[in-house]
Design a protein around this motif. Structure first.
Motif, PDB file in Angstrom:
ATOM      1  N   ARG A   4      31.561  57.155  91.262  1.00  0.00           N
ATOM      2  CA  ARG A   4      32.895  56.654  90.967  1.00  0.00           C
ATOM      3  C   ARG A   4      32.956  55.343  91.489  1.00  0.00           C
ATOM      4  O   ARG A   4      33.623  54.322  90.749  1.00  0.00           O
ATOM      5  CB  ARG A   4      34.003  57.600  91.415  1.00  0.00           C
ATOM      6  CG  ARG A   4      33.918  58.857  90.484  1.00  0.00           C
ATOM      7  CD  ARG A   4      35.369  59.756  90.963  1.00  0.00           C
ATOM      8  NE  ARG A   4      35.194  60.238  92.339  1.00  0.00           N
ATOM      9  CZ  ARG A   4      35.903  59.795  93.324  1.00  0.00           C
ATOM     10  NH1 ARG A   4      36.843  58.974  93.113  1.00  0.00           N
ATOM     11  NH2 ARG A   4      35.723  60.448  94.334  1.00  0.00           N
ATOM     12  N   ARG A  20      33.636  49.739  90.989  1.00  0.00           N
ATOM     13  CA  ARG A  20      33.954  50.919  90.402  1.00  0.00           C
ATOM     14  C   ARG A  20      33.012  51.114  89.201  1.00  0.00           C
ATOM     15  O   ARG A  20      32.688  50.086  88.250  1.00  0.00           O
ATOM     16  CB  ARG A  20      35.343  51.036  89.679  1.00  0.00           C
ATOM     17  CG  ARG A  20      35.835  52.323  89.079  1.00  0.00           C
ATOM     18  CD  ARG A  20      37.133  52.205  88.351  1.00  0.00           C
ATOM     19  NE  ARG A  20      37.089  51.340  87.128  1.00  0.00           N
ATOM     20  CZ  ARG A  20      37.294  50.587  86.621  1.00  0.00           C
ATOM     21  NH1 ARG A  20      37.891  49.497  87.667  1.00  0.00           N
ATOM     22  NH2 ARG A  20      37.299  49.922  85.521  1.00  0.00           N
ATOM     23  N   ALA A  74      31.826  56.845  96.804  1.00  0.00           N
ATOM     24  CA  ALA A  74      32.605  58.275  96.241  1.00  0.00           C
ATOM     25  C   ALA A  74      31.907  58.422  94.910  1.00  0.00           C
ATOM     26  O   ALA A  74      31.399  57.783  94.099  1.00  0.00           O
ATOM     27  CB  ALA A  74      33.963  57.828  95.753  1.00  0.00           C
ATOM     28  N   ASP A  76      31.459  62.139  91.827  1.00  0.00           N
ATOM     29  CA  ASP A  76      31.873  63.615  91.296  1.00  0.00           C
ATOM     30  C   ASP A  76      30.353  64.163  90.888  1.00  0.00           C
ATOM     31  O   ASP A  76      29.637  63.798  90.629  1.00  0.00           O
ATOM     32  CB  ASP A  76      32.692  63.427  89.859  1.00  0.00           C
ATOM     33  CG  ASP A  76      33.902  62.533  90.178  1.00  0.00           C
ATOM     34  OD1 ASP A  76      34.628  62.760  91.253  1.00  0.00           O
ATOM     35  OD2 ASP A  76      34.417  62.031  89.178  1.00  0.00           O
ATOM     36  N   GLU A  80      33.826  68.405  90.975  1.00  0.00           N
ATOM     37  CA  GLU A  80      34.285  68.192  92.194  1.00  0.00           C
ATOM     38  C   GLU A  80      34.449  66.690  92.849  1.00  0.00           C
ATOM     39  O   GLU A  80      33.161  66.170  92.382  1.00  0.00           O
ATOM     40  CB  GLU A  80      33.825  69.058  93.194  1.00  0.00           C
ATOM     41  CG  GLU A  80      34.004  70.621  92.901  1.00  0.00           C
ATOM     42  CD  GLU A  80      35.551  71.313  93.185  1.00  0.00           C
ATOM     43  OE1 GLU A  80      36.180  70.397  93.737  1.00  0.00           O
ATOM     44  OE2 GLU A  80      35.622  72.408  92.811  1.00  0.00           O
ATOM     45  N   ALA A  81      35.123  66.099  93.826  1.00  0.00           N
ATOM     46  CA  ALA A  81      35.189  64.941  94.123  1.00  0.00           C
ATOM     47  C   ALA A  81      34.344  65.010  95.565  1.00  0.00           C
ATOM     48  O   ALA A  81      34.882  65.712  96.475  1.00  0.00           O
ATOM     49  CB  ALA A  81      36.513  64.244  93.986  1.00  0.00           C
ATOM     50  N   TYR A  82      33.566  64.049  95.947  1.00  0.00           N
ATOM     51  CA  TYR A  82      32.975  63.935  97.243  1.00  0.00           C
ATOM     52  C   TYR A  82      32.686  62.238  97.634  1.00  0.00           C
ATOM     53  O   TYR A  82      33.164  61.544  96.819  1.00  0.00           O
ATOM     54  CB  TYR A  82      31.443  64.226  97.184  1.00  0.00           C
ATOM     55  CG  TYR A  82      31.347  65.721  96.784  1.00  0.00           C
ATOM     56  CD1 TYR A  82      31.012  66.470  97.656  1.00  0.00           C
ATOM     57  CD2 TYR A  82      31.181  66.262  95.532  1.00  0.00           C
ATOM     58  CE1 TYR A  82      30.770  67.906  97.370  1.00  0.00           C
ATOM     59  CE2 TYR A  82      31.075  67.380  95.237  1.00  0.00           C
ATOM     60  CZ  TYR A  82      30.849  68.454  96.100  1.00  0.00           C
ATOM     61  OH  TYR A  82      30.679  69.701  95.791  1.00  0.00           O
ATOM     62  N   ARG A  83      32.932  62.187  98.907  1.00  0.00           N
ATOM     63  CA  ARG A  83      32.876  60.707  99.510  1.00  0.00           C
ATOM     64  C   ARG A  83      32.049  60.773 100.872  1.00  0.00           C
ATOM     65  O   ARG A  83      32.227  61.313 101.666  1.00  0.00           O
ATOM     66  CB  ARG A  83      34.476  60.413  99.858  1.00  0.00           C
ATOM     67  CG  ARG A  83      34.310  58.916 100.266  1.00  0.00           C
ATOM     68  CD  ARG A  83      35.891  58.525 100.442  1.00  0.00           C
ATOM     69  NE  ARG A  83      36.785  58.367  99.274  1.00  0.00           N
ATOM     70  CZ  ARG A  83      36.663  57.445  98.405  1.00  0.00           C
ATOM     71  NH1 ARG A  83      36.088  56.230  98.915  1.00  0.00           N
ATOM     72  NH2 ARG A  83      37.257  57.307  97.322  1.00  0.00           N
ATOM     73  N   PRO A 105      34.923  69.271  98.904  1.00  0.00           N
ATOM     74  CA  PRO A 105      36.171  69.798  98.402  1.00  0.00           C
ATOM     75  C   PRO A 105      36.661  70.663  99.678  1.00  0.00           C
ATOM     76  O   PRO A 105      37.834  70.795  99.682  1.00  0.00           O
ATOM     77  CB  PRO A 105      35.786  70.340  97.222  1.00  0.00           C
ATOM     78  CG  PRO A 105      34.599  69.892  96.739  1.00  0.00           C
ATOM     79  CD  PRO A 105      33.832  69.199  97.949  1.00  0.00           C
TER      80      PRO A 105
END
Length: 904
Positions: A4, A20, A74, A76, A80-83, A105
């Motif tokens: 992302r 981005r 960042a 997905d 689910e979103a991860y960073r 998450p």
């Protein structure tokens, strides 16, 4: 999985960057060396840390001159979103990970190793698998094809998770072999224990134990009897030793008192001698005090005569010199203040002298610089005037060269006057003749082949006729209907021979025309080159004329500037003379002040001598008082020492009267007898204790053997039970090993078939020509390319561009296989291509565009391509521009508006 956003701070060539990334195809575009690949390396480093650096270290990550770097990614995965955030910082001379955090998450993972393990589990691939599948790094497009078959097999098996099955099979095999080794060892242990049990049962251990315990009890009783007698002897010895110790202490005290008496008497004598020496020093000090008083009076008279002190202040009173000291100090302060004021005036004058001298020096230096500059400008003007003549000659030569080029162009174009084509059409005419020549060569080859066949047929028929047989069926020629066919064949040979000669003549004429056409093409090229040369010469003439005018203006400017510099230099030399005159005036004022300071210094020295004498006189008075006090103190100290001396002498007499020599001798005899008995008893006890200890050891040994016998019996039962269990486990491990091997072979075959199909589909899609029919992939991942005629080729035999496309197709096929095989459980990462056009020409780049588009159409959610090639931009959904500032050597990124804009 989709990237992302990536944020960088002091990472390689990026001071501060944020990008981005969207779904679809993103092209990261920029010139070579601008830092495009560093963006992808940052994403890879964020996921896997130091494992993504190959042979490099963390030091290479931080921008030169910076102390730390930050990378934040960042992404997905599975909806689910991860960073991930990493911070690298220099600690001493090496860079280390200061922070590594992954926000998932449901949890937060900290630490570089923990984050790398979490990412590998999440994506089901470690760093090596990531670059073998999804990340085609710059220069590694041919990695799979260059790998050995075994290495390629390991890479693909690991990606398809088949390596785990082989690992499990090897573990089962190792377990089976380990069980077998343990079983062999157990069987040997059981046999060994059986022999040990039999040997111990034959020793009669219980009978041995009873006999040894009886012997031990008898020895213990004898030891106790001797120990009782030994205690009595020790008490006697201790009593005698106490008596001897008491009298020895008295003897030592008498000797110490004698020494003390002698030491005190000596100390008293030394102290009296010290008092005599103090008396002599006191007399000497009084004499020195009288001398100082005389010196003080003389200095007072001199100071009063010089009017350094008032008459009242210079008289000493009967109470002391305190008032005089204060008056001297006040006079000295006044003289110091006056000298300080004169010194300040000197400093001011010195500063002014330095300033005037500096002004004079600077003015002279500036005059020298101006004169030198004027000379340089006149020299430069002379050189330019000399160059003007050479440039004008060169300009004339170039104008003549321009006329010569025009003549050559006209002569080259004249060659087209009698030519079959107009000027500019020679290339097309030559291509047409080449096609005619190729057609004639094909026709001539066909005619020659047919002629050869016809002649062979005629010769064979004539031979049969000579033998009396039919040329068609080989039967006798009498009444044969086929005899007339020979005449037709001879006629056909003549026709073919004539057609061959005609075609040969036409070919010769076309070849002659082709030679002429080639000469005309060369003439067109010569004209193009001459016209290009003419344009260059015209540009040079224009530039030279402009330069000549500029130089003439420059000569005039230089001579005017030189005259101005000479005038300025003369003015500066006049300023220097004025500054030197002002400096000389200040030096005369300094000489007057120095003379005044000399007079002040003499008066101050006289008063300082008087002050020193007064200080010395005060010190002498104090020293006299101190000597008197010391002499009195030493007298008091000797009185105390005489009292202690009397007490010690009396104590010594009392101890000598109480000393009994007979009692001491009797105590020595008792101690000697007791000591002799103790030595004999201890020797006997040592032997008896050794015998008892030996018996105890032997008893312990027998008991240990009895315990060992019982342990051996229990151990044997346990080993037999374990042996039976391991027999069953060995059979299970062998069966499990075979199962894993069969399953791996079956899955590999299925994957090979699917991968071969996908590879052919992808290669056909991007490489549509008639040269190759298909690609074959065997069970060992050996690759073979088949031509249309069935001839097999090793992929290494392909051209550079074809080989690159082949490898990209293989990578994409593996990617498709992984995505379809585990869809829903582990979504694939973005497909990343870093400079894939390195080995491709323009035609192959177009096929690469087709490959990227096909992967997008097949459902790959995110494709990132790094390239400086403009042709790839047309296939992009988004474009990212990377530029590097040549001054700071730092790169920046920005998203393009539309791919079409960049293509234009």
């Amino acid at each position: 999985m989709k990237f992302r956003e990536i944020r960088l701070e002091n990472f390689k060539c990026y001071a501060d960057a944020e990008l981005r990334l969207d779904e679809g195809v993103t092209v990261i575009h920029g010139v070579n060396g601008s830092g495009k690949s560093s963006l992808l390396e940052a994403c890879f480093f964020a996921l896997y840390g130091s494992k993504a650096l190959d042979d490099r270290t963390l030091d290479d990550v931080i921008t030169n001159g910076a102390e730390d770097a930050e990378i934040e990614l960042a992404f997905d995965h599975g909806g689910e979103a991860y960073r991930i955030e990493r911070r690298i910082r220099f600690s001493g001379e090496r860079a280390q990970t200061a922070k590594c955090v992954l926000e998932a998450p449901d949890e937060t993972i900290e630490g570089a190793r923990a984050v790398r393990g979490y990412v590998a589990d999440l994506l089901r691939m470690d760093a090596e698998a990531f670059v073998n599948c999804a990340y085609v790094r710059q220069g590694e497009v041919n990695k799979l094809i260059h790998a050995s078959p075994s290495d390629r097999q390991d890479m693909i098996d690991d990606l398809l998770q088949l390596g785990k099955l082989e690992e499990y099979r090897e573990r089962a095999s190792e377990a089976r072999l380990a069980v077998k080794d343990v079983l062999s060892e157990l069987r040997g242990n059981v046999d060994e224990i059986d022999g040990q049990i039999e040997a111990k049962e034959e020793k009669g251990l219980h009978e041995q134990l009873n006999e040894l315990e009886s012997e031990r009890n008898e020895t213990t009783a004898e030891i106790e009897r001797i120990e009782d007698q030994l205690d009595t002897a020790r008490e006697t010895k201790e009593s005698a030793e106490e008596i001897l110790e008491e009298f020895e202490e008295k003897r030592e005290e008498i000797d110490e008192l004698a020494d003390d008496v002698e030491e005190l008497e000596e100390t008293i004598r030394e102290t009296e001698s010290e008092r005599d020496r103090l008396k002599e020093r006191l007399a000497e000090t009084r004499e020195r005090r009288d001398d100082l008083r005389e010196e003080r009076d003389e200095l007072l008279v001199a100071a009063r005569d010089a009017e350094d002190l008032d008459a009242d202040a210079s008289a000493s009173d009967s109470d002391g010199d305190d008032g005089l000291v204060e008056a001297v100090e006040d006079a000295l302060d006044e003289l110091r203040d006056a000298d300080e004021q004169l010194r300040d005036e000197l400093e001011t004058l010195n500063v002014e002298i330095q300033e005037h001298a500096s002004d004079a020096e600077n003015a002279r230096d500036r005059a020298d610089e101006l004169e030198a500059t004027a000379a340089e400008k006149r020299d430069e003007a002379d050189e330019l005037e000399a160059d003007l003549e050479d440039d004008e000659a060169t300009l004339a030569e170039r104008r003549e060269k321009l006329d010569d080029i025009d003549d050559e162009i006209e002569a080259a174009k004249d060659r087209f006057d009698d030519a079959p084509v107009a000027f500019g059409d020679a290339e097309a005419h030559r291509e047409e003749l080449r096609e005619q020549k190729a057609d004639l060569e094909d026709d001539l080859a066909d005619v020659r082949a047919e002629l050869q066949t016809a002649r062979s047929k005629v010769e064979e028929a004539e031979a049969l006729l000579d033998e009396g047989k039919c040329p068609e069926c080989g039967q006798p020629v009498e009444d044969s209907p086929h005899v007339d066919a020979l005449a037709d064949d001879r006629e056909r040979v003549e026709e073919l021979d004539a057609e061959r000669d005609e075609l040969a003549a036409e070919l010769e004429a076309v070849e002659s025309d082709l030679d002429t056409a080639t000469e005309l093409v060369e003439a067109e090229r010569e004209v193009a080159q001459l016209e290009e040369n003419r344009d260059s010469v015209e540009r040079l003439i224009d530039e030279r004329e402009t330069a000549l005018e500029d130089r003439r203006e420059r000569v005039e400017q230089l001579r005017e500037a030189a005259d101005e510099h000479d005038a300025d230099a003369e003015a500066k030399r006049e300023d220097a003379a004025d500054a030197e005159d002002r400096a000389d005036e200040r030096r005369e004022e300094i000489a007057e002040i120095n003379a005044e300071r000399g007079d002040l210094r003499e008066r101050r020295d006289r008063l300082e001598s008087l002050a020193d004498t007064l200080d010395d006189l005060d010190d002498v008075e104090s020293e006299i008082e101190d000597l008197r006090e010391k002499r009195t103190a030493k007298a008091d100290l000797n009185d105390e020492r005489r009292e202690r001396l009397s007490e010690k002498k009396e104590r010594k007499r009392d101890l000598e009267a109480d000393f009994d020599a007979d009692r001491v001798e009797e105590a020595r005899s008792e101690k000697q007898r007791a000591t002799k008995y103790i030595e004999q008893a201890e020797s006997t006890l040592e032997k008896l204790r050794e015998e008892r200890d030996d018996l105890i050891d032997r008893i312990g040994g027998v008991r240990n053997e009895l315990d060992e016998l019982e342990s051996l019996r229990e151990r044997r039962e346990q080993l037999v039970e374990r042996r039976d269990a391991l027999d069953s486990l060995y059979e299970e491990a062998e069966e499990l090993q075979e199962t894993y091997g069969d399953l791996r072979a079956e899955l590999r075959q299925r994957n090979v078939e699917t991968l071969e199909r996908m590879l052919n589909e992808t290669f056909d899609l991007v490489y549509q020509n008639d040269s190759y029919s298909h690609i074959e992939l065997d069970g060992e991942y050996e690759l073979t390319v088949y031509q249309k005629d069935g001839e097999p080729l090793d992929p290494e035999q392909l051209s550079g561009g074809e080989r690159a496309l082949f490898n990209l197709s293989l990578r994409c096929a593996i990617y498709r296989l992984l995505a379809e095989g585990i869809e829903g459980a582990a979504p694939m990462p973005p497909l990343i291509l870093d400079e894939p056009t390195v080995f491709l020409d323009s035609g192959h780049v177009a096929q690469l565009v087709e490959l990227v588009g096909s992967m997008r159409d097949l459902g790959v959610e995110q494709i990132v391509v790094v390239s400086h090639d403009e042709e790839l931009v047309g296939a992009a959904d988004a474009v990212v521009h990377v530029r590097k500032d040549p001054t700071t050597n730092r790169s920046t990124v920005e998203r393009g508006e539309t791919p079409a804009l960049l293509a234009e």
